[in-house]
Design an enzyme around this catalytic site. Structure first.
Site, PDB file in Angstrom:
ATOM      1  N   GLU A 168      25.523  32.591  29.733  1.00 27.58           N
ATOM      2  CA  GLU A 168      26.354  32.659  29.812  1.00 27.58           C
ATOM      3  C   GLU A 168      27.634  32.701  28.684  1.00 27.58           C
ATOM      4  O   GLU A 168      28.445  32.008  27.878  1.00 27.58           O
ATOM      5  CB  GLU A 168      26.854  31.482  30.493  1.00 27.58           C
ATOM      6  CG  GLU A 168      26.669  31.013  31.709  1.00 27.58           C
ATOM      7  CD  GLU A 168      27.475  29.519  31.875  1.00 27.58           C
ATOM      8  OE1 GLU A 168      28.387  28.898  31.716  1.00 27.58           O
ATOM      9  OE2 GLU A 168      27.491  30.006  33.664  1.00 27.58           O
ATOM     10  N   GLU A 367      22.055  29.679  37.776  1.00 26.12           N
ATOM     11  CA  GLU A 367      22.700  27.709  38.218  1.00 26.12           C
ATOM     12  C   GLU A 367      23.816  28.559  39.664  1.00 26.12           C
ATOM     13  O   GLU A 367      24.167  29.053  39.372  1.00 26.12           O
ATOM     14  CB  GLU A 367      23.662  27.962  36.639  1.00 26.12           C
ATOM     15  CG  GLU A 367      22.622  27.088  35.123  1.00 26.12           C
ATOM     16  CD  GLU A 367      23.544  27.168  34.169  1.00 26.12           C
ATOM     17  OE1 GLU A 367      25.009  26.969  34.055  1.00 26.12           O
ATOM     18  OE2 GLU A 367      23.372  27.958  32.742  1.00 26.12           O
TER      19      GLU A 367
HETATM   20  C1  PNW Z   1      28.289  26.480  32.482  1.00 25.71           C
HETATM   21  N1  PNW Z   1      34.059  27.320  34.298  1.00 25.71           N
HETATM   22  O1  PNW Z   1      28.682  26.095  32.265  1.00 25.71           O
HETATM   23  C2  PNW Z   1      27.118  26.072  31.892  1.00 25.71           C
HETATM   24  O2  PNW Z   1      26.105  27.446  31.925  1.00 25.71           O
HETATM   25  C3  PNW Z   1      25.920  24.221  32.187  1.00 25.71           C
HETATM   26  O3  PNW Z   1      25.774  24.450  30.407  1.00 25.71           O
HETATM   27  C4  PNW Z   1      26.461  23.739  32.598  1.00 25.71           C
HETATM   28  O4  PNW Z   1      26.002  22.433  32.118  1.00 25.71           O
HETATM   29  C5  PNW Z   1      27.181  24.137  33.783  1.00 25.71           C
HETATM   30  O5  PNW Z   1      28.144  25.089  33.722  1.00 25.71           O
HETATM   31  C6  PNW Z   1      28.538  23.693  34.403  1.00 25.71           C
HETATM   32  O6  PNW Z   1      29.484  23.596  33.704  1.00 25.71           O
HETATM   33  C7  PNW Z   1      29.842  26.225  32.675  1.00 25.71           C
HETATM   34  O7  PNW Z   1      34.967  26.439  33.448  1.00 25.71           O
HETATM   35  C8  PNW Z   1      31.416  25.943  31.960  1.00 25.71           C
HETATM   36  O8  PNW Z   1      34.474  28.752  34.839  1.00 25.71           O
HETATM   37  C9  PNW Z   1      32.333  26.383  31.950  1.00 25.71           C
HETATM   38  C10 PNW Z   1      33.138  27.321  33.567  1.00 25.71           C
HETATM   39  C11 PNW Z   1      32.121  27.878  34.088  1.00 25.71           C
HETATM   40  C12 PNW Z   1      30.077  27.471  33.486  1.00 25.71           C
END
Ligand code: PNW
Length: 463
Positions: A168, A367
């Site tokens: 990401e 994920e």
């Molecule tokens: C992902 N958003 O993060 C990460 O890859 C993980 O480490 C994390 O724990 C998981 O999603 C859950 O949050 C994100 O705001 C953080 O769009 C924020 C966003 C998307 C993914």
């Protein structure tokens, strides 16, 4: 659920995901150096509950128990990340063997249970000394990343079944460097653009480093969010995929396209050989001859993370951003307050195929998951029916996309364990397995048994 969750083709890869800083703990063990997340989490006011990942799930010491839990699920694969500061505590120089030893033990424990190791090289934990030297704002970090990739692949290249360079990069760019809500906490807004180019360059250089050491497939993982254009009247004018065709004003549609380019295309178009989306490329002096070819090195798999779509409309006058993000009404919500929109995943997968066509490699969903406030009942059992509903809906969406001809090879639940959820600390539980963060006891939730049964039945019925 009225009908059982659909089965998937033979060979479909069932998995679970974590990342190093969120589960490992052991922050000062075996020579590990500090990362930007250690620094950030220890600053007052950064993390919702004031916690850090110093201990997290103590996966570093309890990995054997966790691998046994994965074996109980019957998953085909475990996606973990390698902590760069364990391998190179200073971010450069020779490998710290004790750091690599941990991943060696983990990989062997997985293989002994017939679980494919899927290794992400970078899940946001840059060694602090590299941040002090400019971090991803400077080009040198891309070269350091490739050197680190080489060290990891030299040790694990014979056993890791799928390599993922970056996790990401958009979230790392926007939250970490644009808005400052994630480490390293920089608030540069659009001045963060060099961070995009240098992450992409690091990805491309790492692909080359991996190819020299392993014949396993190589991927990048991006998160995607289908854009819903919302007019100022407040009506949801669902747009289908991509840049949108809703009935908002021209300004709303332009805002939707701008957000789509930033979130969904910036880290995909260049990797798939299309160059930067118009208007989003870095300043010309940043891009050297050959960079775009390096970035476009062929990959074997595209890792796709999906949580929810994004509502977008035109910004107020004077806004520093070319879009405004708007809540999507009318959907159930997770404990994160994220809307639950399973069909957004189908829409996204079909949209990727339509946008990239033959340039799109096979996809793995690296994920998918949700946070709920899961706590044990009086008998010590943890019931999480909302998570079962969530995962069931998202698996149906993947199956629908496969039926529409999208080549999806696997699905990884985020996450196998409740863990340290970045700026939210321990307040958001994403696991199939509950973790008591005082005792570190693991308790499988009802979704664990459900996922185990889905996997077993799919395997049996598709065989
Ligand atoms: C992902 N958003 O993060 C990460 O890859 C993980 O480490 C994390 O724990 C998981 O999603 C859950 O949050 C994100 O705001 C953080 O769009 C924020 C966003 C998307 C993914």
């Amino acid at each position: 659920m009225t009908t059982p969750t659909p089965v998937f083709p033979t060979g479909f890869r069932w998995g679970v995901s974590t990342s190093a800083y969120q589960v490992e703990g052991a922050a000062g063990t075996d020579g590990r150096g500090p990362s930007v997340w250690d620094t950030f989490a220890h600053q007052p006011g950064r993390i919702a509950d004031g916690s850090t990942g110093d201990v997290a799930c103590d996966h570093y010491h309890r990995y054997a128990e966790d691998v046994a839990l994965m074996a109980g699920l019957g998953v085909d694969a475990y996606r973990f990340s390698v902590a760069w500061p364990r391998v190179q505590p200073a971010g450069s120089g020779p490998a710290e063997p004790r750091g690599l030893d941990f991943y060696d033990r983990l990989v062997d424990a997985l293989l002994a249970r017939n679980i494919d190791p899927v290794a992400t090289l970078y899940h946001w934990d840059l060694p602090q000394p590299l941040e002090d030297a400019g971090g991803w704002l400077v080009r040198d970090t891309a070269h350091r990343f490739a050197e680190y990739a080489d060290l990891v692949a030299a040790r694990l290249g014979d056993r890791v079944r799928l390599w993922i360079t970056l996790n990401e990069p958009f979230v790392h760019l926007s939250f970490g460097h644009g808005l400052g809500t994630h480490a390293p906490g920089r608030q540069l807004l659009f001045d963060a653009v060099p961070v995009a180019h240098h992450q992409l360059l690091g990805h491309g250089l790492a692909v080359a480093a991996l190819r020299a050491r392993t014949s396993s497939p190589v991927a990048i993982t991006n998160n995607y969010s289908p854009v819903r254009i919302l007019g100022h009247t407040g009506t949801d004018t669902d747009t289908g995929s991509g840049s949108g065709s809703g009935s908002g004003s021209d300004a709303d549609r332009a805002a939707g396209a701008a957000y789509d380019a930033l979130h969904n295309r910036l880290f995909t178009d260049p990797v798939l050989g299309l160059g930067y989306p118009p208007g989003l490329g870095p300043a010309p002096e940043l891009v050297r001859d050959g960079d775009l070819a390096t970035i476009a090195a062929p990959i074997d798999v595209l890792g796709v993370n999906y949580y929810n779509p994004t509502g977008v409309r035109a910004p107020e006058e004077g806004s520093p951003l070319p879009f405004e993000l708007v809540e999507l009404d009318g959907y159930p919500r997770t404990a994160f307050d994220w809307p639950v929109v399973p069909d957004g995943l189908r829409e996204l997968l079909v949209g990727l195929r339509d946008r990239y066509g033959d340039a799109l490699p096979p996809i793995e969903i690296t994920e998918s998951g949700c946070a709920y406030d899961d706590e044990p009942d009086a008998d010590g059992r943890v019931h999480d029916p909302e998570r079962i509903t969530y995962l069931d809906g998202h698996l149906r969406a993947v199956r629908a996309a496969v039926d529409e001809g999208v080549d999806v090879r696997g699905y990884f639940v985020w996450s196998v364990l409740d863990n340290w959820e970045w700026a939210e600390g321990f307040t958001k539980r994403f696991g199939l397995v509950h973790v008591d963060f005082d005792t570190l006891a693991r308790t499988p939730k009802s979704s664990y048994a459900w996922y185990r049964d889905v996997i077993a039945r799919s395997r049996q019925d598709s065989a």
